[in-house]
Motif scaffolding. Structure first.
Motif, PDB file in Angstrom:
ATOM      1  N   GLU A 438       0.819  -1.040   0.201  1.00  0.00           N
ATOM      2  CA  GLU A 438      -0.085  -0.126   0.024  1.00  0.00           C
ATOM      3  C   GLU A 438       0.987   1.280  -0.030  1.00  0.00           C
ATOM      4  N   ASN A 439       2.022   1.248   0.175  1.00  0.00           N
ATOM      5  CA  ASN A 439       2.990   2.332  -0.052  1.00  0.00           C
ATOM      6  C   ASN A 439       3.043   2.918  -1.379  1.00  0.00           C
ATOM      7  N   LYS A 440       3.022   1.961  -2.347  1.00  0.00           N
ATOM      8  CA  LYS A 440       2.833   2.599  -3.421  1.00  0.00           C
ATOM      9  C   LYS A 440       1.581   2.758  -4.067  1.00  0.00           C
ATOM     10  N   SER A 441       0.523   1.939  -3.550  1.00  0.00           N
ATOM     11  CA  SER A 441      -0.755   2.065  -4.437  1.00  0.00           C
ATOM     12  C   SER A 441      -1.493   3.210  -3.364  1.00  0.00           C
ATOM     13  N   TYR A 442      -0.991   3.498  -2.213  1.00  0.00           N
ATOM     14  CA  TYR A 442      -1.593   4.780  -1.596  1.00  0.00           C
ATOM     15  C   TYR A 442      -0.750   5.715  -1.370  1.00  0.00           C
ATOM     16  N   CYS A 443       0.151   5.426  -0.438  1.00  0.00           N
ATOM     17  CA  CYS A 443       1.177   6.472   0.338  1.00  0.00           C
ATOM     18  C   CYS A 443       1.678   7.342  -0.546  1.00  0.00           C
ATOM     19  N   LYS A 444       2.198   6.901  -1.722  1.00  0.00           N
ATOM     20  CA  LYS A 444       3.012   7.668  -2.814  1.00  0.00           C
ATOM     21  C   LYS A 444       2.240   8.395  -3.668  1.00  0.00           C
ATOM     22  N   GLN A 445       0.939   8.154  -3.715  1.00  0.00           N
ATOM     23  CA  GLN A 445      -0.165   8.773  -4.617  1.00  0.00           C
ATOM     24  C   GLN A 445      -0.318  10.110  -4.127  1.00  0.00           C
ATOM     25  N   VAL A 452      -3.651  19.459  -4.906  1.00  0.00           N
ATOM     26  CA  VAL A 452      -4.867  19.174  -5.827  1.00  0.00           C
ATOM     27  C   VAL A 452      -4.610  18.071  -6.789  1.00  0.00           C
ATOM     28  N   VAL A 453      -5.377  17.256  -6.769  1.00  0.00           N
ATOM     29  CA  VAL A 453      -5.523  16.049  -7.810  1.00  0.00           C
ATOM     30  C   VAL A 453      -6.393  16.378  -8.894  1.00  0.00           C
ATOM     31  N   VAL A 454      -5.593  16.071 -10.140  1.00  0.00           N
ATOM     32  CA  VAL A 454      -6.531  16.426 -11.404  1.00  0.00           C
ATOM     33  C   VAL A 454      -7.068  15.193 -11.941  1.00  0.00           C
ATOM     34  N   ASP A 455      -8.205  15.212 -12.084  1.00  0.00           N
ATOM     35  CA  ASP A 455      -8.917  14.000 -12.948  1.00  0.00           C
ATOM     36  C   ASP A 455      -8.518  12.515 -12.067  1.00  0.00           C
ATOM     37  N   GLN A 456      -8.514  12.781 -11.017  1.00  0.00           N
ATOM     38  CA  GLN A 456      -8.463  11.467  -9.875  1.00  0.00           C
ATOM     39  C   GLN A 456      -7.253  10.647 -10.364  1.00  0.00           C
ATOM     40  N   ALA A 457      -6.300  11.301 -10.804  1.00  0.00           N
ATOM     41  CA  ALA A 457      -4.804  10.664 -11.443  1.00  0.00           C
ATOM     42  C   ALA A 457      -3.712  11.373 -10.740  1.00  0.00           C
ATOM     43  N   ASP A 559     -11.000   3.563  -8.574  1.00  0.00           N
ATOM     44  CA  ASP A 559     -10.303   2.629  -8.621  1.00  0.00           C
ATOM     45  C   ASP A 559      -8.591   2.280  -8.792  1.00  0.00           C
ATOM     46  N   GLU A 560      -8.286   3.489  -8.983  1.00  0.00           N
ATOM     47  CA  GLU A 560      -6.622   3.546  -9.053  1.00  0.00           C
ATOM     48  C   GLU A 560      -6.169   4.772  -8.297  1.00  0.00           C
ATOM     49  N   HIS A 561      -4.885   5.112  -8.311  1.00  0.00           N
ATOM     50  CA  HIS A 561      -4.158   6.058  -7.982  1.00  0.00           C
ATOM     51  C   HIS A 561      -4.575   6.319  -6.342  1.00  0.00           C
ATOM     52  N   GLY A 562      -4.743   5.629  -5.700  1.00  0.00           N
ATOM     53  CA  GLY A 562      -4.934   5.646  -4.274  1.00  0.00           C
ATOM     54  C   GLY A 562      -6.272   6.041  -3.694  1.00  0.00           C
ATOM     55  N   TYR A 563      -7.179   6.278  -4.897  1.00  0.00           N
ATOM     56  CA  TYR A 563      -8.775   6.329  -4.668  1.00  0.00           C
ATOM     57  C   TYR A 563      -9.535   4.952  -4.072  1.00  0.00           C
ATOM     58  N   GLN A 564      -8.864   3.997  -4.714  1.00  0.00           N
ATOM     59  CA  GLN A 564      -9.360   2.671  -4.265  1.00  0.00           C
ATOM     60  C   GLN A 564      -9.224   2.302  -2.869  1.00  0.00           C
ATOM     61  N   VAL A 601     -18.366  18.601  -1.305  1.00  0.00           N
ATOM     62  CA  VAL A 601     -17.753  18.066  -0.290  1.00  0.00           C
ATOM     63  C   VAL A 601     -17.772  16.920  -0.104  1.00  0.00           C
ATOM     64  N   ILE A 602     -16.558  15.858   0.130  1.00  0.00           N
ATOM     65  CA  ILE A 602     -16.737  14.625   0.213  1.00  0.00           C
ATOM     66  C   ILE A 602     -15.955  14.190   1.610  1.00  0.00           C
ATOM     67  N   PHE A 603     -16.536  13.472   2.545  1.00  0.00           N
ATOM     68  CA  PHE A 603     -15.998  13.079   3.701  1.00  0.00           C
ATOM     69  C   PHE A 603     -15.533  11.678   3.392  1.00  0.00           C
ATOM     70  N   ALA A 604     -14.308  11.375   3.693  1.00  0.00           N
ATOM     71  CA  ALA A 604     -13.815  10.029   3.255  1.00  0.00           C
ATOM     72  C   ALA A 604     -12.703   9.670   4.273  1.00  0.00           C
ATOM     73  N   ARG A 605     -12.326   8.118   4.204  1.00  0.00           N
ATOM     74  CA  ARG A 605     -11.589   7.676   5.325  1.00  0.00           C
ATOM     75  C   ARG A 605     -10.805   6.630   4.891  1.00  0.00           C
ATOM     76  N   THR A 606      -9.532   6.541   4.971  1.00  0.00           N
ATOM     77  CA  THR A 606      -8.658   5.412   4.636  1.00  0.00           C
ATOM     78  C   THR A 606      -8.903   4.098   5.176  1.00  0.00           C
ATOM     79  N   GLY A 607      -8.638   3.035   4.184  1.00  0.00           N
ATOM     80  CA  GLY A 607      -9.090   1.524   4.878  1.00  0.00           C
ATOM     81  C   GLY A 607      -9.612   0.603   3.827  1.00  0.00           C
ATOM     82  N   ALA A 608     -10.132   1.176   2.591  1.00  0.00           N
ATOM     83  CA  ALA A 608     -10.813   0.558   1.477  1.00  0.00           C
ATOM     84  C   ALA A 608      -9.690  -0.415   0.774  1.00  0.00           C
ATOM     85  N   ASN A 609     -10.050  -1.575   0.287  1.00  0.00           N
ATOM     86  CA  ASN A 609      -9.190  -2.626  -0.451  1.00  0.00           C
ATOM     87  C   ASN A 609      -7.789  -2.580   0.537  1.00  0.00           C
ATOM     88  N   ASP A 610      -8.016  -2.886   1.492  1.00  0.00           N
ATOM     89  CA  ASP A 610      -6.983  -3.008   2.540  1.00  0.00           C
ATOM     90  C   ASP A 610      -6.850  -4.529   3.306  1.00  0.00           C
TER      91      ASP A 610
END
Length: 715
Positions: A438-445, A452-457, A559-564, A601-610
């Motif tokens: 998850e360091n690559k799939s989330y923390c680095k993203q 700011v993230v553009v187009d969820q990438a 689905d990707e770039h940490g949003y998953q 406004v979106i309230f989110a929390r880490t932990g999906a697909n983990d």
């Protein structure tokens, strides 16, 4: 006696001896080391075989070299014969075993050692063991010296210099440990040929490798290290240990004066990034808890005070650390601390540090504000080069995709923060203590950072090679007036067709108990995009000025770039402006944001697909906007007090009610803070490239002409 220990002379050891059992800072530091050694010695001496990173064998070898080093130094200081016997037996037992060991199994792209799964740890073992050996060598028989030097240290040098010659000259944090380990070992066993290889590289040119090349090439002119403070502080240990040995054995090299005192410059650079509570900011792969009590910074604090200047801020650092290096330099700074009983918390002030070999690759800017109660606020803006060099090998890719990242701090805590690395250090059941997937799939993203993230990438498509070719550029930095401090930077091309500018202001405004931080994040594009402004905070939501819908069934945000890895917990449509407040510790914080008709406004929390519960469960707030050119105008306000023990709460509602964008283009941005009493504060920021304190600016807002000089005006 001609042979002297490497780091503490016999005369210095005698001086330190007088502090044993004293209540001074150096006395307490000696006592702490004696207690650590006395607690470890009864376990007995064991030389384990191979094991997983972070496993029993790894940790036992590590603890062995730590306490071996303590035993050697403490023998010199205390003359306790048990410490001599322990250090001698440990070295002899390793010398008996080392020639029989096969190379370990590497779990990553780092080459393995005979003791550890990677040579970095073996370099560290050799360095500390060599220091210990130099402390007791004069007490050993010739046969014992020959055994230890021939069957242990010379084989180690051969492994690093010959077998892994391709890595020995690597100009990198790992390379520093390699050359320092070999150099110190060479001094300890009187092998000047190996010392020369460590100093000047295998080619002897001081350019392609060696300690001189490391010091002259690794750091920017301001001393910043591209991998960030976490790995920077790790580099200070080999730098100071080897430098002290060089200064004592080859003073003619004047190592502390090299490249306009680069050792001092780079030490101050990492110290200056620390938050007021001493924790280092989590840029790139970084721990969230590493702080200035780290051994490398402890060494730097003591040695810089002795070798360079009697700096008041270093005294404040030493007081915060509440420990000094058990060394003559530690004695020097401890004596100075004792002479000044009233030392305020350390404060390096506001500053900007360049990144890159010539200072040409962006950098980091920091604003600091100390109020009348000696409470410190801090804002950090990062816009340097990608924190890795993938051309070396993949394990050294510590860079994150987070250009224009922002961290905020006050009231003794980090308000909005970076997630840091994804790793369970030395916890073997958690992926062997290595970096988790998850360091690559989330923390680095990019979504894992406050940018700011553009187009969820992710920035630069999440590709290291692409990111290494780009860096930010400073727009302006102003910190002469504590009432209005500012920093601004651009990144261009991190997303195709999109440029970004972030301006962060720290404003001391009448009626506010803490500085207001105004964050103006400008998106510049000819095409429409989706823009997400994430805020990573801690604490409990107290109130909002908008209605939101909580989701009974959670789904990932993407689905990707940490949003998953982000659960979509709740969301709302907002327009005009939005306010969200949360409680963290004993302080309330409010984020008041500009918004347009189609903002979300979106309230989110880490932990999906983990599935292995590797990620910490933490809240994230996203401000989502569609548009081409767009300005996120966000005001961060600290207010009030909460104490559950006495059931007290004051000022749970802040003073800012709305933020309005009045103007935004390549010329300038003008925003308006509307207070709850309907007072209005306008802030104008120049967006002109090359703006200076003398630049004249003019814009028309709702028919009114606003003129000002310099980067910023508060009206």
């Amino acid at each position: 006696m001609s042979y002297q220990p490497l780091l503490i002379s016999f005369e210095e050891a005698k001086s330190l001896r007088q502090h044993v059992n004293s209540n001074s800072l150096i006395g307490q530091s000696i006592a702490a080391e004696i207690a650590a050694l006395e607690a470890y010695m009864p376990i007995g001496i064991e030389i384990p075989g191979h094991g997983e990173a972070g496993g029993y064998e790894h940790n036992r070898h590590k603890q062995n070299y730590i306490h071996l080093d303590l035993a050697g130094r403490l023998y010199l200081i205390t003359q306790e014969p048990r410490y001599l016997a322990y250090a001698k037996e440990m070295l002899v037992e390793y010398a008996k075993v080392y020639p029989t060991l096969e190379l370990n199994t590497s779990r990553d792209s780092n080459p393995p050692g005979r003791l550890f799964h990677q040579t970095l740890n073996e370099n560290m073992w050799m360095l500390y063991a060599s220091c210990a050996y130099s402390c007791i060598r004069h007490e050993l028989t010739e046969a014992e010296q020959n055994l230890i030097e021939t069957d242990l240290f010379k084989l180690m040098i051969e492994l690093f210099v010959d077998t892994y010659a391709h890595d020995f000259d690597i100009v990198h944090n790992h390379g520093l440990w390699a050359v320092a380990g070999v150099g110190i070992c060479g001094y300890a066993i009187n092998d000047q040929a190996s010392v020369d290889k460590a100093l000047y590289g295998l080619k002897g040119d001081s350019v392609s490798g060696g300690f001189i090349a490391q010091l002259t090439q690794l750091f920017s002119p301001d001393g910043y290290y591209m991998e960030g403070p976490y790995y920077h502080r790790f580099s200070l240990r080999p730098i100071f240990l080897f430098a002290e040995a060089i200064e004592r054995r080859q003073p003619e090299l004047e190592i502390y004066q090299l490249k306009q005192e680069v050792i001092k410059t780079t030490s101050y650079a990492v110290m200056k990034t620390a938050f007021p509570n001493g924790v280092l900011p989590a840029l790139n792969d970084s721990s969230k808890t590493m702080d200035i009590n780290d051994e490398g910074i402890l060494l730097a604090t003591s040695v810089c005070f002795q070798r360079y200047q009697q700096d008041q801020t270093l005294l404040a650092m030493a007081k915060h650390q509440n420990k000094v290096w058990v060394h003559s330099s530690g004695e020097t700074i401890a004596n100075a601390v004792a002479q000044q009983p009233d030392i305020a918390g350390f404060n390096w002030g506001s500053l900007a540090l360049t990144d890159g070999p010539a200072g040409e690759r962006g950098g980091i800017s920091i604003l600091r504000h100390r109020d009348s109660h000696n409470d410190d606020s801090m804002a950090l803006l990062w816009y340097g080069q990608h924190g890795s060099d993938h051309k070396l090998h993949s394990a050294l890719d510590h860079g994150h995709f987070d250009g224009l990242h922002l961290s905020l701090f006050n009231h003794g805590q980090e308000i909005i923060h970076d997630y840091g690395f994804g790793r369970w250090v030395n916890i073997e059941p958690k992926f062997g203590g290595r970096y988790i997937p998850e360091n690559k799939s989330y923390c680095k993203q990019t979504i894992a950072h406050n940018t700011v993230v553009v187009d969820q990438a992710s920035q630069n498509q999440g590709d290291t090679a692409t990111a290494e070719a780009r860096w930010g550029e400073q727009h302006f930095f102003m910190a002469d007036d504590q009432q209005c401090q500012g920093m601004s930077a651009f990144v261009r091309g991190y997303y195709p067709g999109v440029d970004q500018q972030r301006t962060v202001l720290m404003l001391e405004l009448e009626g506010f108990e803490k500085p207001v931080v105004l964050d103006l994040f400008r998106m510049i594009s000819e095409q429409e995009h989706s823009y997400d402004y994430p805020v990573h905070y801690s604490g409990q939501i107290i109130r909002t000025d908008f209605d939101y819908e909580c989701h009974a069934r959670l789904a990932p945000l993407g689905d990707e770039h940490g949003y998953q890895h982000l659960w979509n917990v709740a969301q709302a449509k907002v327009s005009g402006s939005s306010l969200t407040s949360w409680l963290m510790g004993q302080s309330y914080y409010s984020l008041v944001s500009s918004a347009t008709a189609d903002s979300e406004v979106i309230f989110a929390r880490t932990g999906a697909n983990d599935p292995d519960f590797n990620l910490r469960s933490e809240p994230v707030l996203l401000l989502r906007q569609r548009g081409s050119n767009h300005l996120f105008a966000n005001a961060y306000e600290t207010h009030g007090y909460f104490n559950e023990a006495i059931e007290a709460s004051t000022d749970a509602r802040g003073k800012i009610s709305r933020v309005n964008v009045l103007h935004s283009d390549d010329q300038a941005s003008v925003v308006e803070l509307v207070l709850v009493d309907e007072r209005r504060i306008k802030v104008a920021v120049s967006n002109q490239v090359g703006v200076t304190a003398q630049s004249e600016n003019q814009v028309t807002v709702n028919g009114d002409i606003i003129r000002w000089q310099g980067p910023v005006s508060v009206i």
